[in-house]
Design a protein around this motif. Structure first.
Motif, short mmCIF file in Angstrom:
data_model
loop_
_atom_site.label_atom_id
_atom_site.label_comp_id
_atom_site.label_asym_id
_atom_site.label_seq_id
_atom_site.Cartn_x
_atom_site.Cartn_y
_atom_site.Cartn_z
N SER A 662 65.13 44.96 64.88
CA SER A 662 65.90 45.14 63.66
C SER A 662 65.58 44.05 62.63
N ARG A 663 65.29 42.83 63.10
CA ARG A 663 64.88 41.74 62.19
C ARG A 663 63.58 42.10 61.46
N LEU A 664 62.71 42.84 62.16
CA LEU A 664 61.41 43.19 61.58
C LEU A 664 61.44 44.55 60.88
N GLY A 665 62.61 45.16 60.81
CA GLY A 665 62.73 46.46 60.14
C GLY A 665 62.15 47.59 60.96
N LEU A 666 62.17 47.45 62.27
CA LEU A 666 61.60 48.47 63.16
C LEU A 666 62.70 49.10 63.99
N GLU A 667 62.46 50.31 64.46
CA GLU A 667 63.40 50.92 65.38
C GLU A 667 62.62 51.58 66.51
N ASP A 668 63.36 51.97 67.53
CA ASP A 668 62.72 52.57 68.70
C ASP A 668 61.85 53.76 68.27
N GLY A 669 60.59 53.76 68.70
CA GLY A 669 59.69 54.86 68.38
C GLY A 669 58.91 54.67 67.08
N ALA A 670 59.29 53.68 66.27
CA ALA A 670 58.60 53.47 64.99
C ALA A 670 57.20 52.91 65.23
N GLU A 671 56.30 53.18 64.32
CA GLU A 671 54.96 52.63 64.45
C GLU A 671 54.92 51.23 63.85
N SER A 672 54.30 50.32 64.59
CA SER A 672 54.20 48.94 64.11
C SER A 672 52.74 48.57 63.98
N GLU A 673 52.49 47.56 63.17
CA GLU A 673 51.15 46.97 63.14
C GLU A 673 51.26 45.58 63.76
N VAL A 674 50.38 45.32 64.72
CA VAL A 674 50.38 44.03 65.41
C VAL A 674 49.07 43.33 65.06
N ARG A 675 49.18 42.09 64.59
CA ARG A 675 47.98 41.35 64.18
C ARG A 675 47.91 40.02 64.91
N SER A 676 46.69 39.68 65.34
CA SER A 676 46.46 38.34 65.93
C SER A 676 45.34 37.69 65.14
N ARG A 677 44.89 36.53 65.59
CA ARG A 677 43.81 35.86 64.86
C ARG A 677 42.55 36.71 64.83
N VAL A 678 42.33 37.52 65.91
CA VAL A 678 41.04 38.22 66.01
C VAL A 678 41.09 39.71 65.71
N GLY A 679 42.26 40.32 65.69
CA GLY A 679 42.26 41.76 65.49
C GLY A 679 43.64 42.32 65.20
N LYS A 680 43.68 43.61 65.02
CA LYS A 680 44.96 44.26 64.77
C LYS A 680 44.93 45.67 65.34
N LEU A 681 46.10 46.21 65.59
CA LEU A 681 46.21 47.58 66.06
C LEU A 681 47.57 48.13 65.66
N ARG A 682 47.70 49.45 65.78
CA ARG A 682 48.97 50.12 65.50
C ARG A 682 49.48 50.74 66.79
N VAL A 683 50.76 50.55 67.03
CA VAL A 683 51.33 51.04 68.29
C VAL A 683 52.82 51.30 68.10
N ALA A 684 53.32 52.28 68.86
CA ALA A 684 54.74 52.61 68.76
C ALA A 684 55.59 51.54 69.45
N VAL A 685 56.73 51.26 68.83
CA VAL A 685 57.67 50.27 69.38
C VAL A 685 58.60 50.95 70.38
N GLU A 686 58.88 50.25 71.47
CA GLU A 686 59.91 50.70 72.41
C GLU A 686 60.90 49.53 72.56
N THR A 687 62.10 49.73 72.09
CA THR A 687 63.06 48.62 72.17
C THR A 687 63.67 48.56 73.57
N SER A 688 63.88 47.32 74.01
CA SER A 688 64.45 47.13 75.34
C SER A 688 65.08 45.75 75.45
N GLU A 689 66.30 45.73 75.97
CA GLU A 689 66.95 44.44 76.16
C GLU A 689 66.38 43.68 77.34
N SER A 690 65.40 44.28 78.01
CA SER A 690 64.73 43.55 79.09
C SER A 690 63.81 42.46 78.54
#
Ligand code: SF4
Length: 751
Positions: A662-690
């Motif tokens: 919720s801090r990042l404006g995402l919800e369960d099932g939403a597509e996110s973009e994840v970026r690191s120093r070397v690359g990026k990808l798009r993947v669906a978010v699965e929220t979990s209190e685990s």
């Protein structure tokens, strides 16, 4: 394949060992004609007692997979096309001969994947094959996830191949970090039905404590779970060691006369107070002290750390502190603590402690000067070696059951590097993300067409166990031994017409001669012809296996110890032979130069400066960190073409705490973009209190939607490749191991 076909009169049952992971579960394979109709756990296997996981029941599907290669492929006009074995070997000979006319041997890289250790012939032939290749550019799965343990074992007790194994069935207290055996079924420990062994703990009053940034499937079974910030296990382990000294809880026990370096360790952890590490790890000081007391106070306790502790920037230091805790609490080589395996195919001599010690850094990598460890360079350094021009630049590769484009860090860079090689030979059963770049692919036989003995994993088994199984089906192509023998001949420059039998005979003769000349061997000085005659009639691999079994610590010593273990004896027991739990082996097993446990070896003490520096200057705490995760239905990158395992909703999701989402404006099932120093990808978010706050998790081994792969089921369930995000320029310096966990990432919503 019908999943529930009833056995008929025509059905035969073959008893084998599941070769898919190191749990080595016994399986009963029901067969009609040339079809596997059902695979179930073998209840009569004394080690696994009928347990299998969902992967094991799909062995038939794997065998019958239409995408599994049955004939070699050779690249012609840019396309991989079916070829005969003779055509394929001729092409390899032609290309390698031409390559070595222009390049040194160092320009060839050899890469070994995880599955090689499950195949008897490969396990026996891989060393002579690597020697024939003649290149220092050797890479394997070891520097992807386990080299810290090899290094620590080598430096502390002198043998990099002897691992400390938690004595699961007898322990009173198990402290587990960075491991999830409910999903993985165990790593660097062979304990079939690991879940059942954990579930049995409460009945005898034993406690399980799991420390992990995620409430894993294993953590749910634990008496206590502690969240820990990824990458900080070493700080917390050091604080436990600190507490042992501070509260006078060090009690080494029986092995104390053989332990050096206790005071050096006390000094090294002096600054690592529970209060100091608490904000770094996220575990409060009182809890840390209580955990140290529980560990020291248990009748028998084991500390077991794996992937999450080892595949980080301080992986070796984490493995080191784990071993230190076991030793300082008197739990090393104690029933119920951590012990070591006694494999039937090994000699375990009763002798004086001490040996030749353990050496690393005998040669260095060309580009970054990485020292070799166990004869290997870091997997994370391979792309540098391939892309950096100069004498010795890697321009050719041979992979054996290895998919580095999915399993090594910074995988997109490696993908480009493999595409640009001058020559690439793959020994593999699939055209996957890596082998699609090959010039020649040689498919080894299906595992069910090979005789079987889990030679490697009996070295990590919590019981002394052995099972030999003959092939289930006949195989039309060359055997695995013949494939390697022919490649050895080609690599030695002897061409395609050499007789593989010369290699088979050479290897058996060498093994026999070594034993005859070794005064401590049980067949020292015996008649060579008599020993060779006893092995007659066996396959080349079985000859070597029988030799090892008969000269092993329970062997029949070629008649000198009647009733002892031999291949013939094992063949009489298709469900396997169990000779009991682990037994005390130290100090006699010490192979250090000093004949002592060296708790503070110079290499690790030097590396500790990095850990101390980080204690003084911790990293940002607001940085999102990526960790991996295992799933019971996956096995790294290569089981995704089995349809039965791919049912249900997508498992390749980015797990994240709902508050982070919720801090990042995402919800369960939403597509996110994840970026690191070397690359990026798009993947669906699965929220979990685990999930721990500030931590996200992505499974590895996915990303099958690339041109050229021939894995129809996997391509339809592609997922995303997590190693696009892992960084090949960050390694565990001491061991060269890749860093696959605690990856700094930025995450945002898409669209
Ligand atoms: S745990 Fe599963 S994959 Fe591993 S050996 Fe057992 S049945 Fe096979």
């Amino acid at each position: 394949m019908p999943a529930e076909t009833k056995p008929t009169e025509k059905t035969r049952t073959a008893y084998r060992t599941c070769p898919l992971c190191e749990a080595t579960c016994g399986v009963a394979i029901e067969i009609e004609g040339d079809r596997v109709v059902r695979v179930r756990g073998d209840k009569e296997d004394p080690f696994s007692r009928g347990f299998i996981c969902p992967k094991g029941s799909t062995l038939g599907e794997l065998h019958h997979d239409p995408d599994r290669l049955r004939t070699p492929l050779v690249r012609r006009d840019g396309r991989l096309e079916e070829a005969t074995w003779e055509e394929a070997f001729a092409e390899i000979d032609r290309r390698l001969t031409g390559f070595f006319e222009e390049h040194s041997r160092q320009a060839l890289a050899v890469l070994l994947g995880n599955p090689i250790v499950h195949h008897l012939a490969t396990a026996l032939y891989i060393r002579p094959f690597v020697l024939a290749a003649g290149s220092f550019n050797l890479y394997s799965a070891s520097t992807v996830d386990q080299m810290p343990q090899h290094l620590v074992s080598g430096l502390l007790w002198g043998d990099p191949g002897v691992f400390p194994l938690p004595d699961l069935d007898r322990t009173d207290h198990l402290l587990m970090l960075g491991a999830n055996p409910m999903a993985s079924n165990g790593s660097l420990v062979t304990a079939p039905d690991f879940p059942g062994r954990l579930k049995a703990m409460p009945a005898r009053g034993a406690r399980l404590v799991v420390v992990d940034p995620r409430i894993t499937e294993t953590a749910r079974r634990a008496d206590e779970h502690l969240f820990i910030r990824p990458g900080t296990d070493v700080f917390w382990l050091a604080a436990l060691v600190h507490t042992l000294f501070e509260e006078d809880l060090v009690s080494i026990g029986r092995l104390e006369p053989w332990v050096n370096g206790v005071e050096e360790i006390r000094a090294l952890v002096a600054a690592f107070t529970p209060e100091r590490v608490a904000p770094i790890c996220g575990i409060d000081a009182d809890t840390t002290r209580r955990q140290a007391r529980d560990l020291a106070g248990a009748a028998a306790a084991a500390v077991y750390s794996r992937i999450g502790t080892h595949t980080v920037e301080f992986g070796s230091a984490g493995a080191w502190m784990t071993a230190i805790l076991n030793i300082l609490t008197g739990n090393f080589d104690r029933p119920g603590g951590t012990m070591t395996a006694s494999p039937l195919a090994s000699r375990i001599d009763d002798r004086e402690p001490g040996g030749r010690g353990y050496r690393t850094n005998r040669w260095k990598s060309r580009v970054k000067g990485h020292p070799e460890i166990n004869g290997e360079f870091p997997a994370a350094g391979l792309a540098d070696e391939m892309e950096t021009p100069g004498e010795g630049q890697v321009r050719a590769a041979i992979t054996v059951a290895s998919n580095p484009v999915r399993s090594y860090p910074n995988s997109e860079r490696l993908d480009r590097a493999f595409a640009g090689l001058d020559f690439f030979l793959a020994i593999d059963i699939y055209v996957n993300e890596t082998t699609r770049h090959a010039d020649v692919i040689l498919p080894p036989p299906s595992g069910l067409c090979e005789e079987q003995y889990e030679l490697t994993f009996m070295n990590t088994a919590i019981r002394s166990f052995g099972k030999y199984s003959p092939p289930v089906f006949a195989h039309e192509g060359p055997s695995e031994e013949d494939i390697f023998a022919r490649l050895i001949l080609i690599l030695r420059g002897e061409g395609v017409d050499g007789d593989p039998a010369t290699i088979h005979d050479e290897l058996v003769s060498q093994a026999v001669d070594r034993l005859l000349k070794d005064p401590s061997s049980p067949i020292a000085g015996r008649d060579r012809d008599e020993i060779l005659a006893e092995l007659e009639g066996l396959s080349p691999a079985a000859k070597q296996l029988d030799l090892r079994l008969r000269t092993g610590w329970q062997g029949d010593q070629f008649g000198a110890k009647p009733g002892g273990i031999s291949l013939e004896k094992l063949s009489e027991h298709p469900h396997g032979v169990d000779l009991g739990p682990m037994v005390e082996r130290y100090p006699g097993r010490l192979k250090t130069l000093s004949g002592h446990f060296e708790l503070a070896p110079a290499q690790l003490v030097e590396d500790w400066e990095r850990v101390s520096a980080r204690l003084k200057d911790p990293v940002r705490q607001d940085q999102m960190l990526l960790i991996g995760r295992r799933h019971l239905r996956s096995n790294n990158s290569w089981m995704h073409n089995v349809a039965t395992l791919m049912t249900g909703r997508s498992r390749c999701t980015l797990l994240m705490h709902p508050d982070d989402a919720s801090r990042l404006g995402l919800e369960d099932g939403a597509e996110s973009e994840v970026r690191s120093r070397v690359g990026k990808l798009r993947v669906a978010v699965e929220t979990s209190e685990s999930m721990m706050l500030g931590v996200v998790s992505l499974p590895h081994g996915w990303g099958h939607d690339v041109d050229g792969i021939r894995m129809e089921v996997a391509a339809a369930h592609a997922g995303v490749p997590s190693n696009v995000l892992t960084d090949d320029q960050v390694i565990d310096v001491a061991s060269g191991n890749a860093v696959l966990n605690a990856i700094p990432v930025e995450i945002s919503a898409v669209g």
